[in-house]
Design a protein around this motif. Sequence first.
Motif, PDB file in Angstrom:
ATOM      1  N   SER A  20      16.957  -7.090  -0.198  1.00 16.52           N
ATOM      2  CA  SER A  20      15.917  -7.006  -0.067  1.00 16.52           C
ATOM      3  C   SER A  20      15.869  -7.035   1.726  1.00 16.52           C
ATOM      4  O   SER A  20      16.180  -8.078   2.455  1.00 16.52           O
ATOM      5  CB  SER A  20      15.381  -7.398  -0.946  1.00 16.52           C
ATOM      6  OG  SER A  20      14.882  -7.408  -1.512  1.00 16.52           O
ATOM      7  N   TRP A  34       7.087   1.624   6.367  1.00 20.50           N
ATOM      8  CA  TRP A  34       8.889   1.171   6.490  1.00 20.50           C
ATOM      9  C   TRP A  34       9.336   2.240   7.928  1.00 20.50           C
ATOM     10  O   TRP A  34       9.137   3.254   7.009  1.00 20.50           O
ATOM     11  CB  TRP A  34       9.288   0.831   5.586  1.00 20.50           C
ATOM     12  CG  TRP A  34       9.247  -0.714   5.219  1.00 20.50           C
ATOM     13  CD1 TRP A  34       9.180  -1.618   4.199  1.00 20.50           C
ATOM     14  CD2 TRP A  34      10.294  -1.652   5.881  1.00 20.50           C
ATOM     15  NE1 TRP A  34       8.862  -2.330   3.633  1.00 20.50           N
ATOM     16  CE2 TRP A  34       9.670  -2.921   4.661  1.00 20.50           C
ATOM     17  CE3 TRP A  34      10.559  -1.827   6.920  1.00 20.50           C
ATOM     18  CZ2 TRP A  34       9.934  -4.827   5.064  1.00 20.50           C
ATOM     19  CZ3 TRP A  34      11.327  -2.852   6.916  1.00 20.50           C
ATOM     20  CH2 TRP A  34      11.109  -4.503   5.934  1.00 20.50           C
ATOM     21  N   PHE A  47       8.248   5.677   4.444  1.00 16.62           N
ATOM     22  CA  PHE A  47       6.770   4.588   3.451  1.00 16.62           C
ATOM     23  C   PHE A  47       6.048   3.969   4.160  1.00 16.62           C
ATOM     24  O   PHE A  47       6.270   3.784   5.297  1.00 16.62           O
ATOM     25  CB  PHE A  47       7.781   4.067   2.162  1.00 16.62           C
ATOM     26  CG  PHE A  47       8.971   4.102   1.643  1.00 16.62           C
ATOM     27  CD1 PHE A  47      10.473   3.391   1.758  1.00 16.62           C
ATOM     28  CD2 PHE A  47       8.687   4.351   0.613  1.00 16.62           C
ATOM     29  CE1 PHE A  47      11.443   3.285   1.033  1.00 16.62           C
ATOM     30  CE2 PHE A  47       9.402   5.431  -0.098  1.00 16.62           C
ATOM     31  CZ  PHE A  47      10.946   4.446   0.072  1.00 16.62           C
ATOM     32  N   TYR A  49       1.850   2.116   3.134  1.00 16.23           N
ATOM     33  CA  TYR A  49       0.971   1.980   2.353  1.00 16.23           C
ATOM     34  C   TYR A  49       0.024   1.774   2.964  1.00 16.23           C
ATOM     35  O   TYR A  49      -0.219   1.082   3.618  1.00 16.23           O
ATOM     36  CB  TYR A  49       2.445   0.659   1.747  1.00 16.23           C
ATOM     37  CG  TYR A  49       2.858   0.993   0.363  1.00 16.23           C
ATOM     38  CD1 TYR A  49       4.257   1.339   0.421  1.00 16.23           C
ATOM     39  CD2 TYR A  49       2.190   0.081  -0.770  1.00 16.23           C
ATOM     40  CE1 TYR A  49       4.367   1.464  -0.525  1.00 16.23           C
ATOM     41  CE2 TYR A  49       3.269   0.447  -1.561  1.00 16.23           C
ATOM     42  CZ  TYR A  49       3.790   0.887  -1.477  1.00 16.23           C
ATOM     43  OH  TYR A  49       4.845   0.759  -2.289  1.00 16.23           O
ATOM     44  N   ASN A  57       5.961   8.871   0.818  1.00 14.35           N
ATOM     45  CA  ASN A  57       7.315   8.516   0.605  1.00 14.35           C
ATOM     46  C   ASN A  57       8.340   9.541   1.363  1.00 14.35           C
ATOM     47  O   ASN A  57       7.931  11.025   0.894  1.00 14.35           O
ATOM     48  CB  ASN A  57       7.922   8.545  -0.651  1.00 14.35           C
ATOM     49  CG  ASN A  57       9.398   8.206  -1.118  1.00 14.35           C
ATOM     50  OD1 ASN A  57       9.869   8.699  -0.676  1.00 14.35           O
ATOM     51  ND2 ASN A  57       9.588   8.377  -2.224  1.00 14.35           N
ATOM     52  N   PRO A  66      10.077   0.344  -1.945  1.00 11.94           N
ATOM     53  CA  PRO A  66       9.660  -0.910  -1.072  1.00 11.94           C
ATOM     54  C   PRO A  66       8.198  -1.090  -2.575  1.00 11.94           C
ATOM     55  O   PRO A  66       8.501  -0.892  -3.508  1.00 11.94           O
ATOM     56  CB  PRO A  66       8.447   0.252  -0.111  1.00 11.94           C
ATOM     57  CG  PRO A  66       8.117   1.329  -1.727  1.00 11.94           C
ATOM     58  CD  PRO A  66       8.946   1.979  -2.213  1.00 11.94           C
ATOM     59  N   LYS A  67       8.148  -2.094  -2.155  1.00 10.92           N
ATOM     60  CA  LYS A  67       6.654  -3.869  -3.045  1.00 10.92           C
ATOM     61  C   LYS A  67       5.855  -4.204  -2.286  1.00 10.92           C
ATOM     62  O   LYS A  67       6.544  -4.392  -1.066  1.00 10.92           O
ATOM     63  CB  LYS A  67       7.783  -4.748  -4.170  1.00 10.92           C
ATOM     64  CG  LYS A  67       8.883  -3.783  -4.852  1.00 10.92           C
ATOM     65  CD  LYS A  67       7.950  -4.032  -6.486  1.00 10.92           C
ATOM     66  CE  LYS A  67       9.638  -3.343  -7.168  1.00 10.92           C
ATOM     67  NZ  LYS A  67       9.796  -2.736  -6.856  1.00 10.92           N
ATOM     68  N   SER A  68       4.686  -3.716  -2.513  1.00 11.99           N
ATOM     69  CA  SER A  68       3.924  -4.308  -1.898  1.00 11.99           C
ATOM     70  C   SER A  68       2.435  -5.215  -2.521  1.00 11.99           C
ATOM     71  O   SER A  68       1.752  -4.394  -3.365  1.00 11.99           O
ATOM     72  CB  SER A  68       2.499  -3.365  -1.338  1.00 11.99           C
ATOM     73  OG  SER A  68       1.367  -4.163  -0.400  1.00 11.99           O
ATOM     74  N   LEU A  74       5.130  -6.015   2.246  1.00 11.99           N
ATOM     75  CA  LEU A  74       5.866  -4.602   2.047  1.00 11.99           C
ATOM     76  C   LEU A  74       6.890  -5.277   2.228  1.00 11.99           C
ATOM     77  O   LEU A  74       7.961  -4.927   3.116  1.00 11.99           O
ATOM     78  CB  LEU A  74       5.375  -3.974   2.895  1.00 11.99           C
ATOM     79  CG  LEU A  74       6.145  -3.017   2.427  1.00 11.99           C
ATOM     80  CD1 LEU A  74       5.017  -1.851   1.514  1.00 11.99           C
ATOM     81  CD2 LEU A  74       5.176  -1.162   3.608  1.00 11.99           C
ATOM     82  N   ASN A  75       7.445  -5.133   0.562  1.00 12.57           N
ATOM     83  CA  ASN A  75       8.956  -5.770   1.074  1.00 12.57           C
ATOM     84  C   ASN A  75       9.661  -4.501   0.055  1.00 12.57           C
ATOM     85  O   ASN A  75       9.330  -3.367  -0.307  1.00 12.57           O
ATOM     86  CB  ASN A  75       9.629  -6.827  -0.126  1.00 12.57           C
ATOM     87  CG  ASN A  75       8.439  -7.218   0.421  1.00 12.57           C
ATOM     88  OD1 ASN A  75       8.672  -7.790   1.168  1.00 12.57           O
ATOM     89  ND2 ASN A  75       7.873  -8.547  -0.582  1.00 12.57           N
ATOM     90  N   LEU A  76      11.385  -4.478   0.898  1.00 12.64           N
ATOM     91  CA  LEU A  76      11.995  -3.174   0.871  1.00 12.64           C
ATOM     92  C   LEU A  76      13.439  -3.498   0.272  1.00 12.64           C
ATOM     93  O   LEU A  76      13.849  -4.700   0.340  1.00 12.64           O
ATOM     94  CB  LEU A  76      11.954  -3.076   2.732  1.00 12.64           C
ATOM     95  CG  LEU A  76      12.979  -0.740   2.042  1.00 12.64           C
ATOM     96  CD1 LEU A  76      12.240  -0.130   1.765  1.00 12.64           C
ATOM     97  CD2 LEU A  76      13.736  -0.427   3.686  1.00 12.64           C
ATOM     98  N   CYS A  91       9.593  -2.962   9.865  1.00 11.54           N
ATOM     99  CA  CYS A  91       8.156  -2.682   9.333  1.00 11.54           C
ATOM    100  C   CYS A  91       7.351  -2.884  10.734  1.00 11.54           C
ATOM    101  O   CYS A  91       7.534  -3.078  11.624  1.00 11.54           O
ATOM    102  CB  CYS A  91       8.444  -4.313   8.714  1.00 11.54           C
ATOM    103  SG  CYS A  91       6.738  -4.466   7.365  1.00 11.54           S
TER     104      CYS A  91
END
Lengths: 112, 111
Positions: A20, A34, A47, A49, A57, A66-68, A74-76, A91
């Motif tokens: 991650s 990203w 990505f 967001y 995407n 990805p997770k926000s 915003l993590n990958l 980022c």
Amino acid sequence: DTAVSQTPKYLVTQMGNDKSIKCEQNLGHDTMYWYKQDSKKFLKIMFSYNNKELIINETVPNRFSPKSPDKAHLNLHINSLELGDSAVYFCASSQLGVGEAFFGQGTRLTVV
Amino acid sequence: GQQVMQIPQYQHVQEGEDFTTYCNSSTTLSNIQWYKQRPGGHPVFLIQLVKSGEVKKQKRLTFQFGEAKKNSSLHITATQTTDVGTYFCAPFTGTASKLTFGTGTRLQVTL
């Protein structure tokens, strides 16, 4: 205070591993991105967001997720890493998805 | 999606010479931004152009947006070694939250 910060800066890992990359911005921007920069220096959007919602995407393999958790992060996450994933990942954030973008320092990922 | 082409891909100049990079799109743009990335660094915003035919200057850098809003250029007068890096245009077609980049022009400046 760094406006957009990414960790780690360098990441060396073996094929098949999961890793991650984290990103945080303290600019109050509503849009985060990203990008992947390959050895030819092309900057490709992966990505985008907006307010924690996935907007763009760009045909990225679903090994990349990805997770926000909130507007500022915003993590990958990358599953089953492949040699071709080696690149620098950036980022970035901007306001309303149209203004000046601020970039993090980049994460150089090397898959061996 | 396809990236917007920038030409040249690479240019090597002697310090004091001028340099120009061009960004060409097949579609009409809402606006265009320019970024500079130093070797080993991250892209840094330089400028945004919005109006047809717009020309903006920043010291030795001159940015131009074409009349048809399909192309743009960045011209550097009397280059210095501090100008070394890759210059990217970021054409914006109007789709919010989609900031894409041109293929980039790498500038090398030697004494």
